[in-house]
Motif scaffolding. Sequence first.
Motif, PDB file in Angstrom:
ATOM      1  N   ILE A 194       1.944  12.292 -11.795  1.00 16.88           N
ATOM      2  CA  ILE A 194       0.816  11.390 -11.524  1.00 16.88           C
ATOM      3  C   ILE A 194      -0.428  12.175 -11.086  1.00 16.88           C
TER       4      ILE A 194
ATOM      5  N   ARG B 193      -0.752  12.008  -3.225  1.00 17.28           N
ATOM      6  CA  ARG B 193      -1.519  10.805  -3.586  1.00 17.28           C
ATOM      7  C   ARG B 193      -2.998  11.126  -3.810  1.00 17.28           C
ATOM      8  N   PRO B 194      -3.379  11.251  -5.082  1.00 18.27           N
ATOM      9  CA  PRO B 194      -4.752  11.660  -5.408  1.00 18.27           C
ATOM     10  C   PRO B 194      -5.818  10.770  -4.783  1.00 18.27           C
TER      11      PRO B 194
ATOM     12  N   ARG C 189      -7.799  -4.256  -1.349  1.00 20.00           N
ATOM     13  CA  ARG C 189      -6.609  -4.742  -2.053  1.00 20.00           C
ATOM     14  C   ARG C 189      -5.868  -5.868  -1.356  1.00 20.00           C
TER      15      ARG C 189
ATOM     16  N   GLU D 253       0.260   2.786 -16.118  1.00 15.83           N
ATOM     17  CA  GLU D 253       0.950   1.953 -15.120  1.00 15.83           C
ATOM     18  C   GLU D 253       1.199   0.548 -15.680  1.00 15.83           C
TER      19      GLU D 253
ATOM     20  N   LYS E 203       7.895   1.160   0.294  1.00 14.81           N
ATOM     21  CA  LYS E 203       8.475   0.508  -0.896  1.00 14.81           C
ATOM     22  C   LYS E 203       9.681   1.278  -1.449  1.00 14.81           C
TER      23      LYS E 203
ATOM     24  N   ASP F  32       6.514   4.582 -10.434  1.00 12.57           N
ATOM     25  CA  ASP F  32       5.844   5.885 -10.556  1.00 12.57           C
ATOM     26  C   ASP F  32       6.732   6.898 -11.278  1.00 12.57           C
TER      27      ASP F  32
ATOM     28  N   ARG G 220      -4.039   4.058 -14.781  1.00  9.48           N
ATOM     29  CA  ARG G 220      -3.822   2.594 -14.690  1.00  9.48           C
ATOM     30  C   ARG G 220      -3.279   2.033 -16.014  1.00  9.48           C
TER      31      ARG G 220
ATOM     32  N   GLY H 290      -1.157   0.759  -6.175  1.00 13.38           N
ATOM     33  CA  GLY H 290      -2.334   0.224  -6.851  1.00 13.38           C
ATOM     34  C   GLY H 290      -2.001  -0.713  -7.993  1.00 13.38           C
TER      35      GLY H 290
ATOM     36  N   THR I 251       7.026  -0.560  -6.812  1.00 19.17           N
ATOM     37  CA  THR I 251       5.802  -0.324  -7.596  1.00 19.17           C
ATOM     38  C   THR I 251       4.900   0.699  -6.904  1.00 19.17           C
ATOM     39  N   GLY I 252       3.881   1.162  -7.598  1.00 14.61           N
ATOM     40  CA  GLY I 252       2.870   2.009  -6.980  1.00 14.61           C
ATOM     41  C   GLY I 252       1.883   1.105  -6.232  1.00 14.61           C
TER      42      GLY I 252
ATOM     43  N   PHE J 222       0.831  -1.208   0.000  1.00 12.91           N
ATOM     44  CA  PHE J 222       0.000   0.000   0.000  1.00 12.91           C
ATOM     45  C   PHE J 222       0.869   1.264   0.000  1.00 12.91           C
ATOM     46  N   MET J 223       0.263   2.380  -0.397  1.00 14.76           N
ATOM     47  CA  MET J 223       0.950   3.673  -0.295  1.00 14.76           C
ATOM     48  C   MET J 223       1.472   3.835   1.135  1.00 14.76           C
TER      49      MET J 223
HETATM   50  C1  S3P Z   1      -1.403   4.641  -5.941  1.00 14.18           C
HETATM   51  C2  S3P Z   1      -0.174   4.679  -5.311  1.00 14.18           C
HETATM   52  C3  S3P Z   1       0.879   5.653  -5.657  1.00 14.18           C
HETATM   53  C4  S3P Z   1       0.734   6.098  -7.121  1.00 14.18           C
HETATM   54  C5  S3P Z   1      -0.660   6.577  -7.386  1.00 14.18           C
HETATM   55  C6  S3P Z   1      -1.730   5.519  -7.108  1.00 14.18           C
HETATM   56  C7  S3P Z   1      -2.417   3.658  -5.493  1.00 14.18           C
HETATM   57  O1  S3P Z   1       2.166   5.094  -5.454  1.00 14.18           O
HETATM   58  O2  S3P Z   1       1.058   5.030  -7.980  1.00 14.18           O
HETATM   59  O3  S3P Z   1      -0.890   7.726  -6.607  1.00 14.18           O
HETATM   60  O4  S3P Z   1      -3.376   3.398  -6.231  1.00 14.18           O
HETATM   61  O5  S3P Z   1      -2.256   3.093  -4.381  1.00 14.18           O
HETATM   62  P1  S3P Z   1       2.826   4.848  -3.979  1.00 14.18           P
HETATM   63  O6  S3P Z   1       2.344   3.522  -3.474  1.00 14.18           O
HETATM   64  O7  S3P Z   1       4.287   4.852  -4.262  1.00 14.18           O
HETATM   65  O8  S3P Z   1       2.394   5.972  -3.123  1.00 14.18           O
END
Ligand code: S3P
Length: 166
Positions: A43, A117-118, A136, A59, A13, A32, A56, A80, A77-78, A8-9
Amino acid sequence: MKVILIGFMGSGKTSVGTALSKKLSLPLIDLDLFLEEKTGRKIKDIFKEDGEAAFRSFETASLKEVLETEKDFVLSTGGGVVVREENGLLLEKEPLVIYLKASPDTILKRLQTDEERPLLFGSDKKERIRTLLADRLSAYTSFSKFQIETDGKTVEEIAEECISYL
Ligand code: S3P
Protein backbone atom coordinates in the motif's frame (compact mmCIF):
# COMPACT_ATOMS: atom_id res chain seq x y z
CA MET A 1 -22.63 -14.51 7.68
CA LYS A 2 -20.75 -11.39 6.57
CA VAL A 3 -19.35 -9.37 9.44
CA ILE A 4 -17.69 -6.14 8.36
CA LEU A 5 -15.55 -3.95 10.60
CA ILE A 6 -15.02 -0.31 9.74
CA GLY A 7 -13.27 2.48 11.62
CA PHE A 8 -10.28 4.77 11.61
CA MET A 9 -6.68 3.55 11.33
CA GLY A 10 -5.60 2.14 14.68
CA SER A 11 -9.13 1.49 15.91
CA GLY A 12 -8.41 -2.24 16.24
CA LYS A 13 -10.17 -3.62 13.17
CA THR A 14 -7.49 -6.21 12.47
CA SER A 15 -7.01 -7.45 16.04
CA VAL A 16 -10.75 -7.49 16.77
CA GLY A 17 -11.33 -9.12 13.38
CA THR A 18 -8.83 -11.84 14.23
CA ALA A 19 -10.50 -12.53 17.60
CA LEU A 20 -13.97 -12.48 16.01
CA SER A 21 -13.04 -14.85 13.21
CA LYS A 22 -11.79 -17.37 15.80
CA LYS A 23 -14.87 -17.03 17.98
CA LEU A 24 -17.25 -17.33 15.03
CA SER A 25 -15.16 -19.88 13.11
CA LEU A 26 -15.28 -17.67 10.04
CA PRO A 27 -12.37 -16.80 7.76
CA LEU A 28 -10.81 -13.40 8.29
CA ILE A 29 -10.33 -11.24 5.23
CA ASP A 30 -8.16 -8.17 5.65
CA LEU A 31 -9.03 -5.84 2.79
CA ASP A 32 -5.58 -4.19 2.79
CA LEU A 33 -3.83 -7.57 2.56
CA PHE A 34 -6.30 -8.75 -0.07
CA LEU A 35 -5.50 -5.64 -2.12
CA GLU A 36 -1.75 -6.11 -1.67
CA GLU A 37 -1.99 -9.73 -2.78
CA LYS A 38 -4.13 -8.83 -5.81
CA THR A 39 -1.85 -6.04 -6.96
CA GLY A 40 1.41 -7.61 -5.82
CA ARG A 41 2.30 -4.22 -4.32
CA LYS A 42 2.56 -2.70 -0.87
CA ILE A 43 0.00 0.00 0.00
CA LYS A 44 2.83 2.36 0.89
CA ASP A 45 4.28 1.95 -2.60
CA ILE A 46 0.94 2.44 -4.36
CA PHE A 47 0.48 5.74 -2.49
CA LYS A 48 4.04 6.83 -3.22
CA GLU A 49 4.15 5.86 -6.88
CA ASP A 50 0.56 6.37 -8.06
CA GLY A 51 -1.15 8.46 -5.40
CA GLU A 52 -4.22 8.08 -3.21
CA ALA A 53 -6.78 8.03 -6.05
CA ALA A 54 -5.14 4.95 -7.57
CA PHE A 55 -5.15 3.25 -4.18
CA ARG A 56 -8.86 4.08 -3.71
CA SER A 57 -9.69 2.47 -7.06
CA PHE A 58 -7.90 -0.74 -6.03
CA GLU A 59 -9.72 -0.57 -2.69
CA THR A 60 -13.14 -0.28 -4.34
CA ALA A 61 -12.36 -3.15 -6.73
CA SER A 62 -11.22 -5.31 -3.79
CA LEU A 63 -14.30 -4.51 -1.71
CA LYS A 64 -16.59 -5.36 -4.62
CA GLU A 65 -14.78 -8.60 -5.29
CA VAL A 66 -14.97 -9.75 -1.67
CA LEU A 67 -18.65 -8.85 -1.30
CA GLU A 68 -19.57 -10.48 -4.59
CA THR A 69 -17.55 -13.65 -4.37
CA GLU A 70 -17.38 -14.56 -0.67
CA LYS A 71 -20.28 -15.61 1.50
CA ASP A 72 -19.08 -16.07 5.06
CA PHE A 73 -16.33 -13.98 6.56
CA VAL A 74 -15.17 -11.36 8.99
CA LEU A 75 -13.89 -8.47 6.88
CA SER A 76 -11.46 -5.98 8.34
CA THR A 77 -11.50 -2.93 6.06
CA GLY A 78 -9.01 -0.09 5.63
CA GLY A 79 -9.85 3.07 7.55
CA GLY A 80 -10.58 5.04 4.38
CA VAL A 81 -13.04 2.59 2.87
CA VAL A 82 -15.86 5.01 3.67
CA VAL A 83 -14.25 7.85 1.72
CA ARG A 84 -15.76 6.78 -1.60
CA GLU A 85 -19.50 7.12 -1.84
CA GLU A 86 -19.57 4.03 -4.04
CA ASN A 87 -18.10 1.92 -1.22
CA GLY A 88 -20.52 3.46 1.25
CA LEU A 89 -23.45 2.39 -0.88
CA LEU A 90 -22.13 -1.18 -0.93
CA LEU A 91 -21.63 -1.17 2.84
CA GLU A 92 -25.07 0.27 3.50
CA LYS A 93 -26.64 -2.82 1.96
CA GLU A 94 -24.89 -5.11 4.43
CA PRO A 95 -26.68 -5.88 7.70
CA LEU A 96 -23.62 -6.49 9.89
CA VAL A 97 -21.36 -3.49 9.51
CA ILE A 98 -19.78 -2.56 12.85
CA TYR A 99 -17.99 0.74 13.44
CA LEU A 100 -15.15 0.50 15.96
CA LYS A 101 -14.88 3.96 17.47
CA ALA A 102 -11.64 5.25 18.96
CA SER A 103 -10.67 8.70 20.19
CA PRO A 104 -7.83 10.66 18.53
CA ASP A 105 -5.71 10.18 21.67
CA THR A 106 -6.12 6.40 21.58
CA ILE A 107 -5.37 6.33 17.87
CA LEU A 108 -2.29 8.49 18.35
CA LYS A 109 -1.00 6.22 21.13
CA ARG A 110 -1.41 3.16 18.92
CA LEU A 111 0.10 4.70 15.81
CA GLN A 112 2.76 6.97 17.31
CA THR A 113 5.65 4.99 15.83
CA ASP A 114 3.82 3.54 12.84
CA GLU A 115 5.52 3.90 9.47
CA GLU A 116 3.05 2.00 7.32
CA ARG A 117 0.21 4.53 6.94
CA PRO A 118 1.03 7.05 4.21
CA LEU A 119 -1.85 9.34 5.20
CA LEU A 120 -0.22 9.93 8.57
CA PHE A 121 3.26 10.64 7.26
CA GLY A 122 4.57 14.08 8.11
CA SER A 123 5.15 16.17 11.16
CA ASP A 124 1.91 16.75 13.04
CA LYS A 125 0.39 13.29 13.34
CA LYS A 126 -2.07 14.32 16.03
CA GLU A 127 -3.53 17.14 13.94
CA ARG A 128 -3.70 14.87 10.89
CA ILE A 129 -5.63 12.25 12.88
CA ARG A 130 -8.05 14.87 14.23
CA THR A 131 -8.75 16.36 10.82
CA LEU A 132 -9.16 13.07 8.98
CA LEU A 133 -11.33 11.61 11.72
CA ALA A 134 -13.58 14.68 11.75
CA ASP A 135 -13.93 14.45 7.95
CA ARG A 136 -14.93 10.80 8.10
CA LEU A 137 -17.01 10.65 11.25
CA SER A 138 -20.42 11.00 9.65
CA ALA A 139 -19.57 8.40 6.99
CA TYR A 140 -18.48 5.86 9.62
CA THR A 141 -21.71 6.41 11.47
CA SER A 142 -24.07 6.41 8.53
CA PHE A 143 -22.55 3.40 6.76
CA SER A 144 -22.56 1.20 9.89
CA LYS A 145 -25.42 -0.58 11.64
CA PHE A 146 -23.68 -0.84 15.03
CA GLN A 147 -21.12 1.31 16.80
CA ILE A 148 -18.79 0.22 19.57
CA GLU A 149 -16.69 2.48 21.78
CA THR A 150 -13.28 0.83 22.00
CA ASP A 151 -11.35 3.24 24.25
CA GLY A 152 -10.10 1.44 27.37
CA LYS A 153 -11.49 -1.95 26.30
CA THR A 154 -9.57 -5.14 25.54
CA VAL A 155 -9.76 -6.86 22.17
CA GLU A 156 -11.61 -9.69 23.88
CA GLU A 157 -14.24 -7.31 25.33
CA ILE A 158 -14.76 -5.60 21.99
CA ALA A 159 -15.09 -8.93 20.16
CA GLU A 160 -17.69 -10.08 22.71
CA GLU A 161 -19.60 -6.83 22.25
CA CYS A 162 -19.58 -7.38 18.47
CA ILE A 163 -20.98 -10.86 18.99
CA SER A 164 -23.80 -9.50 21.13
CA TYR A 165 -25.04 -7.63 18.04
CA LEU A 166 -25.00 -10.60 15.68
C1 S3P B 1 -6.13 4.13 5.19
C2 S3P B 1 -6.09 3.13 6.14
C3 S3P B 1 -5.19 1.97 6.04
C4 S3P B 1 -4.87 1.66 4.57
C5 S3P B 1 -4.37 2.89 3.88
C6 S3P B 1 -5.35 4.06 3.92
C7 S3P B 1 -7.03 5.29 5.40
O1 S3P B 1 -5.78 0.83 6.65
O2 S3P B 1 -6.02 1.17 3.93
O3 S3P B 1 -3.14 3.26 4.47
O4 S3P B 1 -7.32 6.01 4.44
O5 S3P B 1 -7.50 5.49 6.55
P1 S3P B 1 -5.91 0.63 8.27
O6 S3P B 1 -7.17 1.32 8.71
O7 S3P B 1 -5.99 -0.85 8.42
O8 S3P B 1 -4.70 1.22 8.88
